[in-house]
Each structure stands twice: as C-alpha cells, then as structure tokens.
Design a protein around this motif. Structure first.
Motif, PDB file in Angstrom:
ATOM      1  N   VAL A 174       6.072   1.280  -7.191  1.00  0.00           N
ATOM      2  CA  VAL A 174       5.769  -0.013  -7.805  1.00  0.00           C
ATOM      3  C   VAL A 174       4.266  -0.241  -7.928  1.00  0.00           C
ATOM      4  N   THR A 175       3.539  -0.077  -6.821  1.00  0.00           N
ATOM      5  CA  THR A 175       2.119  -0.438  -6.806  1.00  0.00           C
ATOM      6  C   THR A 175       1.174   0.753  -6.920  1.00  0.00           C
ATOM      7  N   HIS A 176       1.683   1.963  -6.883  1.00  0.00           N
ATOM      8  CA  HIS A 176       0.862   3.182  -6.871  1.00  0.00           C
ATOM      9  C   HIS A 176      -0.073   3.211  -5.674  1.00  0.00           C
ATOM     10  N   GLY A 177       0.292   2.521  -4.612  1.00  0.00           N
ATOM     11  CA  GLY A 177      -0.442   2.555  -3.348  1.00  0.00           C
ATOM     12  C   GLY A 177      -1.896   2.159  -3.494  1.00  0.00           C
ATOM     13  N   PRO A 178      -2.798   2.931  -2.881  1.00  0.00           N
ATOM     14  CA  PRO A 178      -4.216   2.572  -2.937  1.00  0.00           C
ATOM     15  C   PRO A 178      -4.856   2.764  -4.310  1.00  0.00           C
ATOM     16  N   LEU A 179      -4.146   3.395  -5.240  1.00  0.00           N
ATOM     17  CA  LEU A 179      -4.687   3.578  -6.588  1.00  0.00           C
ATOM     18  C   LEU A 179      -4.596   2.299  -7.410  1.00  0.00           C
ATOM     19  N   GLY A 180      -3.731   1.381  -7.020  1.00  0.00           N
ATOM     20  CA  GLY A 180      -3.625   0.101  -7.707  1.00  0.00           C
ATOM     21  C   GLY A 180      -2.570   0.091  -8.788  1.00  0.00           C
ATOM     22  N   ILE A 181      -2.279  -1.103  -9.281  1.00  0.00           N
ATOM     23  CA  ILE A 181      -1.258  -1.292 -10.312  1.00  0.00           C
ATOM     24  C   ILE A 181      -1.881  -0.979 -11.668  1.00  0.00           C
ATOM     25  N   PRO A 182      -1.298  -0.035 -12.416  1.00  0.00           N
ATOM     26  CA  PRO A 182      -1.867   0.301 -13.726  1.00  0.00           C
ATOM     27  C   PRO A 182      -1.440  -0.689 -14.803  1.00  0.00           C
ATOM     28  N   GLY A 183      -2.200  -0.725 -15.879  1.00  0.00           N
ATOM     29  CA  GLY A 183      -1.821  -1.496 -17.044  1.00  0.00           C
ATOM     30  C   GLY A 183      -2.064  -2.990 -16.957  1.00  0.00           C
ATOM     31  N   ILE A 184      -2.957  -3.426 -16.075  1.00  0.00           N
ATOM     32  CA  ILE A 184      -3.281  -4.852 -16.009  1.00  0.00           C
ATOM     33  C   ILE A 184      -4.175  -5.181 -17.198  1.00  0.00           C
ATOM     34  N   SER A 185      -3.780  -6.177 -17.956  1.00  0.00           N
ATOM     35  CA  SER A 185      -4.544  -6.519 -19.152  1.00  0.00           C
ATOM     36  C   SER A 185      -5.878  -7.169 -18.780  1.00  0.00           C
ATOM     37  N   ASN A 240       0.816  -1.206   0.000  1.00  0.00           N
ATOM     38  CA  ASN A 240       0.000   0.000   0.000  1.00  0.00           C
ATOM     39  C   ASN A 240       0.856   1.266   0.000  1.00  0.00           C
ATOM     40  N   ASN A 241       2.071   1.196   0.518  1.00  0.00           N
ATOM     41  CA  ASN A 241       2.908   2.386   0.628  1.00  0.00           C
ATOM     42  C   ASN A 241       4.065   2.434  -0.367  1.00  0.00           C
ATOM     43  N   TRP A 242       4.261   1.422  -1.167  1.00  0.00           N
ATOM     44  CA  TRP A 242       5.341   1.388  -2.149  1.00  0.00           C
ATOM     45  C   TRP A 242       4.842   2.049  -3.437  1.00  0.00           C
ATOM     46  N   GLN A 243       4.797   3.356  -3.425  1.00  0.00           N
ATOM     47  CA  GLN A 243       4.177   4.133  -4.492  1.00  0.00           C
ATOM     48  C   GLN A 243       4.819   3.909  -5.861  1.00  0.00           C
TER      49      GLN A 243
END
Length: 142
Positions: free
Chosen positions: A43-54, A38-41
């Motif tokens: 890599v994971t963009h935090g609470p916004l989620g991982i972008p670009g998931i197919s 949640n805090n590793w902005q």
C-alpha cells in the motif's frame, strides 16, 4: 485535514479510556501506526513513500509556480493558523485548556469536561499537523 482530524479523534478517544496515561498511550499508538505504514509495502511502499501524489494546488488548476510563491503561501497559512489559535486561546474553551495544563485536578473540581477538552485539542492539533505535512510533501516532491 478532515481525515487527520478523524484519525486524531479516534486516537484521542482510545487514549482517554486510560485516563492517567494519555501521553504514553498516544505515543504508543503513533509507534504502531508508523510501523504499520512503514512496513505495509503493497500500500505505502514503505520508506519509499506513496507514489503518484498529485502536485499541490490551491484550487484545482492553480498551482504554485515558484519557490517564492510557495514561501508566501506557507507564511499566509501560518498567519491564519496563528490567528485561529490566538482566538481559541482567548476564548472560554481556551481558558479551560490553560487551566487543564496548569492543574488537572483543580479543573476537574470546577466541573469542566476534561475528556472533551483533551479530545478537541488533540483533534485541532492533528488537523494543523496535516497542513504542515501537506506543505512538507509539496516542498519535497514539488
């Protein structure tokens, strides 16, 4: 599923070292992993989620077009999971798991491998949870 199963195996092996506090240790590890993700902005963009998931595809090139098709596919996966777990419960290993849930000391006195049974059941749970996570991701993003 394999990635989730591998991560569940690592968590189970760490938690098994504590013996008596299996549930507390697994919950603690879950809180640590959640906090890091949640805090590793970067890599994971935090609470916004991982972008670009197919988009979810049953096989490459075959995507679920409608919500009804997605619902049927989810029901089929739930049915397959139920059949697999039903067969597992009625196997000799399933009987060990039932005995373990009823009385851990008695199961150990019978010479059953409690650490192995706990680890395998935790890995199976992690793998099934990954299916639910993928289906949820598709419903939210799809």
């Amino acid at each position: 599923m394999l990635l989730s199963g591998g991560l569940a195996w690592i968590v189970a092996r760490v938690a098994d070292r504590t013996r008596d506090y299996y549930v507390i240790i697994t919950l603690g590890i879950q809180v640590v992993i959640y906090s890091v993700m949640n805090n590793w902005q970067s890599v994971t963009h935090g609470p916004l989620g991982i972008p670009g998931i197919s988009a979810f595809a049953i096989v490459p090139g075959v995507e679920l077009e409608s919500k009804l098709a997605y619902c049927f596919f989810s029901a089929i996966l739930a049915g397959v999971a139920w059949v697999v777990l039903h067969q597992l419960i009625h196997s000799p290993f399933g009987r060990v798991l039932i005995a373990l849930s009823e009385d851990e000391v008695y199961t150990k006195s019978l010479g059953k491998n409690m650490a192995g049974a706990k680890t395998v059941s935790f890995v199976i749970s992690g793998m099934l949870a990954s299916i639910a996570g993928e289906l949820f991701e598709e419903r939210v993003l799809g």
